[in-house]
Design a protein around this motif. Sequence first.
Motif, PDB file in Angstrom:
ATOM      1  N   ARG A   1       0.819  -1.214   0.000  1.00  0.00           N
ATOM      2  CA  ARG A   1       0.000   0.000   0.000  1.00  0.00           C
ATOM      3  C   ARG A   1       0.854   1.266   0.000  1.00  0.00           C
ATOM      4  O   ARG A   1       0.432   2.303  -0.502  1.00  0.00           O
ATOM      5  CB  ARG A   1      -0.912   0.003   1.231  1.00  0.00           C
ATOM      6  N   GLU A   2       2.056   1.180   0.564  1.00  0.00           N
ATOM      7  CA  GLU A   2       2.949   2.338   0.548  1.00  0.00           C
ATOM      8  C   GLU A   2       3.283   2.747  -0.882  1.00  0.00           C
ATOM      9  O   GLU A   2       3.401   3.931  -1.192  1.00  0.00           O
ATOM     10  CB  GLU A   2       4.256   2.037   1.305  1.00  0.00           C
ATOM     11  N   ALA A   3       3.449   1.747  -1.754  1.00  0.00           N
ATOM     12  CA  ALA A   3       3.749   2.024  -3.161  1.00  0.00           C
ATOM     13  C   ALA A   3       2.570   2.727  -3.822  1.00  0.00           C
ATOM     14  O   ALA A   3       2.742   3.687  -4.587  1.00  0.00           O
ATOM     15  CB  ALA A   3       4.058   0.715  -3.895  1.00  0.00           C
ATOM     16  N   LEU A   4       1.364   2.262  -3.524  1.00  0.00           N
ATOM     17  CA  LEU A   4       0.168   2.882  -4.087  1.00  0.00           C
ATOM     18  C   LEU A   4       0.026   4.315  -3.589  1.00  0.00           C
ATOM     19  O   LEU A   4      -0.354   5.214  -4.342  1.00  0.00           O
ATOM     20  CB  LEU A   4      -1.065   2.056  -3.707  1.00  0.00           C
ATOM     21  N   ARG A   5       0.348   4.525  -2.321  1.00  0.00           N
ATOM     22  CA  ARG A   5       0.275   5.885  -1.767  1.00  0.00           C
ATOM     23  C   ARG A   5       1.222   6.834  -2.509  1.00  0.00           C
ATOM     24  O   ARG A   5       0.847   7.951  -2.856  1.00  0.00           O
ATOM     25  CB  ARG A   5       0.631   5.872  -0.279  1.00  0.00           C
ATOM     26  N   ALA A   6       2.455   6.384  -2.732  1.00  0.00           N
ATOM     27  CA  ALA A   6       3.434   7.225  -3.438  1.00  0.00           C
ATOM     28  C   ALA A   6       2.960   7.520  -4.857  1.00  0.00           C
ATOM     29  O   ALA A   6       3.114   8.638  -5.357  1.00  0.00           O
ATOM     30  CB  ALA A   6       4.795   6.533  -3.457  1.00  0.00           C
ATOM     31  N   ALA A   7       2.392   6.513  -5.525  1.00  0.00           N
ATOM     32  CA  ALA A   7       1.878   6.708  -6.885  1.00  0.00           C
ATOM     33  C   ALA A   7       0.716   7.696  -6.889  1.00  0.00           C
ATOM     34  O   ALA A   7       0.600   8.538  -7.783  1.00  0.00           O
ATOM     35  CB  ALA A   7       1.441   5.368  -7.478  1.00  0.00           C
ATOM     36  N   VAL A   8      -0.154   7.608  -5.868  1.00  0.00           N
ATOM     37  CA  VAL A   8      -1.298   8.527  -5.772  1.00  0.00           C
ATOM     38  C   VAL A   8      -0.810   9.949  -5.532  1.00  0.00           C
ATOM     39  O   VAL A   8      -1.370  10.913  -6.083  1.00  0.00           O
ATOM     40  CB  VAL A   8      -2.259   8.073  -4.641  1.00  0.00           C
TER      41      VAL A   8
END
Length: 571
Positions: free
Chosen positions: A241-248
């Motif tokens: 989810r950290e990766a998704l947060r950075a992408a968002v």
Amino acid sequence: MANGAELDLFTITAGLGGGLAIFLFGLEQLSAGLKAVAGEKMKTILARLTSNRFLGMFTGAFVTAIIQSSSVTTVLVVGFISAGLMKLSQSIGIIMGANVGTTITAQIIAFKITHFAMVMVAVGFFMFFFGRGDKFKQYGNMIMGLGLIFLGMNLMSDAMYPLRSYEPFLDLMVSMENPFLGLLVGAAFTALVQSSSATTGIVIALATQGLLSLPGGIALIFGANVGTCVTAMLASIGKPREALRAAVVHVLFNIAGVLLWIGFVDQLAGFVHKIGGNASGTARDIANAHTIFNVANAFIFIWFVTPFAKLVERLVPLESEPSKISTKPKYLDEPLISTPSIALNAVRMEIGELGKHVQRMMQAILPATLTGTNASLDKVADMDSNVDSLHMAILKYVRKIGAQSLGEEDMREVVRLMSAANHIENIGDLIETDLVQIGRRRIEERIHVSPETTRLLKSFHNKVDHSIELALEALINEDVEIAHKVIDMKHTIASDSTAISAFGATRLLAEGENRHHTYSREMETMERLQRIYYFAKRIAKGVIAKADSHELENWDEDDQDHPAVQAQTAE
């Protein structure tokens, strides 16, 4: 040319496609040279980040200017967040700075020095292939890459020359002055080719031939900023989810920036034309508009980092951690491989994850060996499959890094990290084979370890376990002071092993059944734990060796003579 009858589409398409390929290859060569020369500094700067948002922004700009990929910068940031070395709020500053770093591409290709392109290619080629020393070769790689960039731009520009009098194409370019249409076209093309640099190159090539107005070029560049978000979102698929947060963060920042400026395209065009003067030309004005747009956005939004972080945390809440331990690599992202020094940093963090698996085995093995059942021993043995799986993933990833152009320091780092990974894997094997087997023999021989011996072995085991913990901490953080603490434990380990041996000898001489079997199993347990400590010590020595620029196997005399080291060397 009023119609397309005389338009040679094959020549135009081949020239445009070939020029774009050479342009992107040149950009890759330039980036590879920059990474090789500045890679270690880049990693050091990232590792020493503070909570200062402006420092984060400038760092993101610097790293992306070298890597030439805001997506790789985002992936790198995800690794630091996952490792607990950086908060989401800190990463936002870096991602904002990454957009500024990408503007260096537009500035480079807007220079009209295409006449020197072939000279730069030739000079760079001879420096790279005939030069001595890695740095000199990489400087040659950079010059050759720069020459290829300008050569590719020249080929694209020449290929488009016939379009200057082709009415349908001219009408299409006029329609790009509608900012919303230009935005959509730029975003779609960038999402398709997965490179904002490709869009930038074509836009500037069009402007060079006078086929594109300044407002139309700005709109297409805005679209490229939106289209590049697709790359970040694709990279986050299947990631934590950290990766998704950075992408968002990347997506929200880019889209918000474009929405902020989309109604002021004409005003921005007038401003950059005014500061550039009549001699600047449309290509240079587009590059300047690209830079001003991204720099201004970064300085506007940098004041809203905390609300930005809270918004993203609300949009993408963290899921509860699964109870089952994952053996999938956490940090070994493929995009990082093109930047070896940063990819090796990811390997270091992944070795830390490998160490956590071994620590779990270490914590479970002593109770299983001394008092456990065959089922509990089987459980510990099965845990080694996780270690072997992750160790193999690290090996494969390092092989891919090795296929890149590595400098001497990166090559030494490969050796150091693989030695550390092998030492950790060896600890897992020692637990899975030797200590598990000792436990099985204890069950077969119906041995009962005395409470006092259990207490001594437990204390010894705790110290060895602590040495592994410290060695891993020293490795991950490259902390020489902690590494020395591991080395300094050798006196305590030696003293405790002597005490256990002496107590075992007195027990051997006492009356009772199975005394010789009991003594053998107790001493075997102590010796295996002692060998595990020496693997922890070798990991620590690797950290110290890097700091001191010594060879990895820089042993003390007592290490060379120790039976544990001799046994491992024989293996």
